[in-house]
Scaffold this motif. Structure first.
Motif, PDB file in Angstrom:
ATOM      1  N   ALA A 148     -11.591   7.723  -7.513  1.00  0.00           N
ATOM      2  CA  ALA A 148     -10.946   8.867  -7.486  1.00  0.00           C
ATOM      3  C   ALA A 148      -9.832   8.834  -6.024  1.00  0.00           C
ATOM      4  O   ALA A 148     -10.135   8.270  -5.335  1.00  0.00           O
ATOM      5  CB  ALA A 148     -12.087   9.940  -7.285  1.00  0.00           C
ATOM      6  N   PRO A 149      -8.882   9.581  -6.221  1.00  0.00           N
ATOM      7  CA  PRO A 149      -7.864   9.711  -5.293  1.00  0.00           C
ATOM      8  C   PRO A 149      -8.583  10.318  -3.927  1.00  0.00           C
ATOM      9  O   PRO A 149      -9.342  11.248  -3.938  1.00  0.00           O
ATOM     10  CB  PRO A 149      -6.883  10.518  -5.709  1.00  0.00           C
ATOM     11  N   VAL A 150      -8.053  10.058  -2.707  1.00  0.00           N
ATOM     12  CA  VAL A 150      -8.392  10.555  -1.638  1.00  0.00           C
ATOM     13  C   VAL A 150      -7.902  11.983  -1.513  1.00  0.00           C
ATOM     14  O   VAL A 150      -6.966  12.566  -1.965  1.00  0.00           O
ATOM     15  CB  VAL A 150      -8.129   9.923  -0.390  1.00  0.00           C
ATOM     16  N   LYS A 151      -8.858  13.200  -1.123  1.00  0.00           N
ATOM     17  CA  LYS A 151      -8.395  14.673  -0.863  1.00  0.00           C
ATOM     18  C   LYS A 151      -7.437  14.595  -0.233  1.00  0.00           C
ATOM     19  O   LYS A 151      -7.385  14.030   1.347  1.00  0.00           O
ATOM     20  CB  LYS A 151      -9.539  15.260  -0.630  1.00  0.00           C
ATOM     21  N   GLU A 152      -6.160  15.451  -0.541  1.00  0.00           N
ATOM     22  CA  GLU A 152      -5.233  15.399   0.339  1.00  0.00           C
ATOM     23  C   GLU A 152      -5.339  16.366   1.661  1.00  0.00           C
ATOM     24  O   GLU A 152      -6.078  17.328   1.843  1.00  0.00           O
ATOM     25  CB  GLU A 152      -4.182  16.197  -0.583  1.00  0.00           C
ATOM     26  N   SER A 153      -5.145  15.634   2.831  1.00  0.00           N
ATOM     27  CA  SER A 153      -5.308  16.538   4.047  1.00  0.00           C
ATOM     28  C   SER A 153      -3.994  17.455   4.294  1.00  0.00           C
ATOM     29  O   SER A 153      -2.868  17.038   4.241  1.00  0.00           O
ATOM     30  CB  SER A 153      -5.134  15.345   5.323  1.00  0.00           C
ATOM     31  N   LYS A 154      -4.546  18.697   4.914  1.00  0.00           N
ATOM     32  CA  LYS A 154      -3.380  19.566   5.188  1.00  0.00           C
ATOM     33  C   LYS A 154      -2.739  19.169   6.525  1.00  0.00           C
ATOM     34  O   LYS A 154      -1.755  19.895   6.909  1.00  0.00           O
ATOM     35  CB  LYS A 154      -4.386  20.933   5.304  1.00  0.00           C
ATOM     36  N   GLN A 155      -3.306  18.246   7.166  1.00  0.00           N
ATOM     37  CA  GLN A 155      -2.739  17.722   8.472  1.00  0.00           C
ATOM     38  C   GLN A 155      -1.782  16.668   8.398  1.00  0.00           C
ATOM     39  O   GLN A 155      -1.245  16.246   9.513  1.00  0.00           O
ATOM     40  CB  GLN A 155      -3.732  17.511   9.494  1.00  0.00           C
ATOM     41  N   ALA A 156      -1.346  16.249   7.113  1.00  0.00           N
ATOM     42  CA  ALA A 156      -0.556  15.034   7.090  1.00  0.00           C
ATOM     43  C   ALA A 156       0.978  15.713   6.862  1.00  0.00           C
ATOM     44  O   ALA A 156       1.716  14.604   6.299  1.00  0.00           O
ATOM     45  CB  ALA A 156      -1.142  14.466   5.655  1.00  0.00           C
ATOM     46  N   GLY A 157       1.375  16.762   7.128  1.00  0.00           N
ATOM     47  CA  GLY A 157       2.891  17.140   7.028  1.00  0.00           C
ATOM     48  C   GLY A 157       3.947  15.977   7.645  1.00  0.00           C
ATOM     49  O   GLY A 157       4.501  15.514   6.899  1.00  0.00           O
ATOM     50  N   PRO A 158       3.767  15.606   8.629  1.00  0.00           N
ATOM     51  CA  PRO A 158       4.782  14.749   9.283  1.00  0.00           C
ATOM     52  C   PRO A 158       4.679  13.427   8.678  1.00  0.00           C
ATOM     53  O   PRO A 158       5.729  12.680   8.476  1.00  0.00           O
ATOM     54  CB  PRO A 158       4.196  14.578  10.871  1.00  0.00           C
ATOM     55  N   ARG A 159       3.377  12.934   8.385  1.00  0.00           N
ATOM     56  CA  ARG A 159       3.121  11.650   7.846  1.00  0.00           C
ATOM     57  C   ARG A 159       3.626  11.492   6.291  1.00  0.00           C
ATOM     58  O   ARG A 159       4.150  10.480   5.909  1.00  0.00           O
ATOM     59  CB  ARG A 159       1.838  11.137   7.561  1.00  0.00           C
ATOM     60  N   LYS A 160       3.798  12.716   5.654  1.00  0.00           N
ATOM     61  CA  LYS A 160       4.486  12.743   4.293  1.00  0.00           C
ATOM     62  C   LYS A 160       5.899  12.317   4.283  1.00  0.00           C
ATOM     63  O   LYS A 160       6.624  11.630   3.443  1.00  0.00           O
ATOM     64  CB  LYS A 160       4.369  14.300   3.570  1.00  0.00           C
ATOM     65  N   SER A 161       6.539  13.051   5.188  1.00  0.00           N
ATOM     66  CA  SER A 161       8.119  12.853   5.567  1.00  0.00           C
ATOM     67  C   SER A 161       8.248  11.209   5.816  1.00  0.00           C
ATOM     68  O   SER A 161       9.388  10.750   5.344  1.00  0.00           O
ATOM     69  CB  SER A 161       8.706  13.763   6.719  1.00  0.00           C
ATOM     70  N   GLN A 162       7.299  10.736   6.816  1.00  0.00           N
ATOM     71  CA  GLN A 162       7.415   9.373   7.199  1.00  0.00           C
ATOM     72  C   GLN A 162       7.438   8.602   5.645  1.00  0.00           C
ATOM     73  O   GLN A 162       8.102   7.438   5.475  1.00  0.00           O
ATOM     74  CB  GLN A 162       6.559   8.971   7.978  1.00  0.00           C
ATOM     75  N   LEU A 163       6.491   8.817   5.111  1.00  0.00           N
ATOM     76  CA  LEU A 163       6.087   8.070   3.886  1.00  0.00           C
ATOM     77  C   LEU A 163       6.881   8.260   2.838  1.00  0.00           C
ATOM     78  O   LEU A 163       7.507   7.401   2.066  1.00  0.00           O
ATOM     79  CB  LEU A 163       4.870   8.634   2.888  1.00  0.00           C
ATOM     80  N   LEU A 164       7.797   9.279   2.753  1.00  0.00           N
ATOM     81  CA  LEU A 164       8.918   9.160   1.668  1.00  0.00           C
ATOM     82  C   LEU A 164      10.198   8.475   2.130  1.00  0.00           C
ATOM     83  O   LEU A 164      10.843   7.904   1.412  1.00  0.00           O
ATOM     84  CB  LEU A 164       9.231  10.835   1.674  1.00  0.00           C
ATOM     85  N   SER A 165      10.410   8.330   3.324  1.00  0.00           N
ATOM     86  CA  SER A 165      11.228   7.466   3.875  1.00  0.00           C
ATOM     87  C   SER A 165      10.964   5.980   3.784  1.00  0.00           C
ATOM     88  O   SER A 165      11.857   5.261   3.235  1.00  0.00           O
ATOM     89  CB  SER A 165      11.593   7.700   5.403  1.00  0.00           C
ATOM     90  N   GLU A 166       9.753   5.567   3.808  1.00  0.00           N
ATOM     91  CA  GLU A 166       9.500   4.500   3.576  1.00  0.00           C
ATOM     92  C   GLU A 166       9.634   3.945   2.320  1.00  0.00           C
ATOM     93  O   GLU A 166       9.743   2.868   1.678  1.00  0.00           O
ATOM     94  CB  GLU A 166       7.775   4.008   4.036  1.00  0.00           C
TER      95      GLU A 166
END
Length: 203
Positions: free
Chosen positions: A125-143
């Motif tokens: 099962a996928p990991v439950k999405e963290s509400k604290q991951a906002g800045p990391r989401k932008s970084q992942l999109l860039s990667e």
């Protein structure tokens, strides 16, 4: 209904379909279960090149040899990231997937066995999405090559094999030194998480 309305409805329809596909059980997960079911337990009689399975605790092959997942920041040896990428307020979305795996060890009462593969099917099962991951989401999109995408409107999913968890791994037995279980694109590993209380997890 004018052309603009038709286009808007079509875009929304595509977005909903992609969202549904991302949430439904994947074909990989069904294939993993089939491969795990077909594999006999590894034993002394297992032949070189045979499909086998083994259950044990996931360990790093060498200290520090692992990934850190981009959103949950979890130590893992297999990582699949899926993102429904959206730009601005555009309802249309593009499904982007990234998969990584590195060699790791499976430890049981008999010792440690190397797992070395280039691909794996995950019954996880996928990991439950963290509400604290906002800045990391932008970084992942860039990667992933989507710098400037809307991180709030995009949907994210991480599926991983965490260091210290107990899993069952099915793959091809290779008896050449060192003894190991391997997987290729054509004959991938299959990995399932076992719901076992594990007091030996690494700190």
């Amino acid at each position: 209904m004018n052309t603009l309305q038709y286009l808007l409805l079509a875009a929304i329809g595509v977005s909903l379909v992609v969202t549904f596909i991302m949430k439904m059980p994947s074909a990989d997960r069904r294939a993993a279960r089939k491969r795990l079911s077909a594999a006999p337990e590894l034993d002394e009689a297992s032949a070189d090149g045979a499909l086998v399975k083994v259950t044990g605790i996931v360990r790093m092959r060498e200290h520090g040899e692992r990934f850190v997942s981009p959103l949950s920041e979890t130590r893992c040896v297999v990582l699949r990231t899926r993102v429904l990428v959206r730009h601005g307020r555009d309802p249309r979305a593009k499904l982007v997937e990234d998969f990584k795996i590195m060699p790791f060890m499976i430890e049981d009462s008999e010792g440690k066995l190397l797992v070395d593969a280039e691909h794996a099917l995950l019954d996880l099962a996928p990991v439950k999405e963290s509400k604290q991951a906002g800045p990391r989401k932008s970084q992942l999109l860039s990667e992933l090559g989507h710098e400037g995408a809307n991180s709030e409107a995009s949907a994210f999913e991480e599926t991983l094999v965490e260091v210290g968890t107990t899993v069952t791994v099915a793959g091809t037995l290779a008896k050449a030194d060192p003894l190991r279980i391997v997987g290729t694109k054509d004959q991938p590993l299959a990995i399932r998480l076992e719901r076992v209380s594990n007091l030996e997890n690494e700190p």
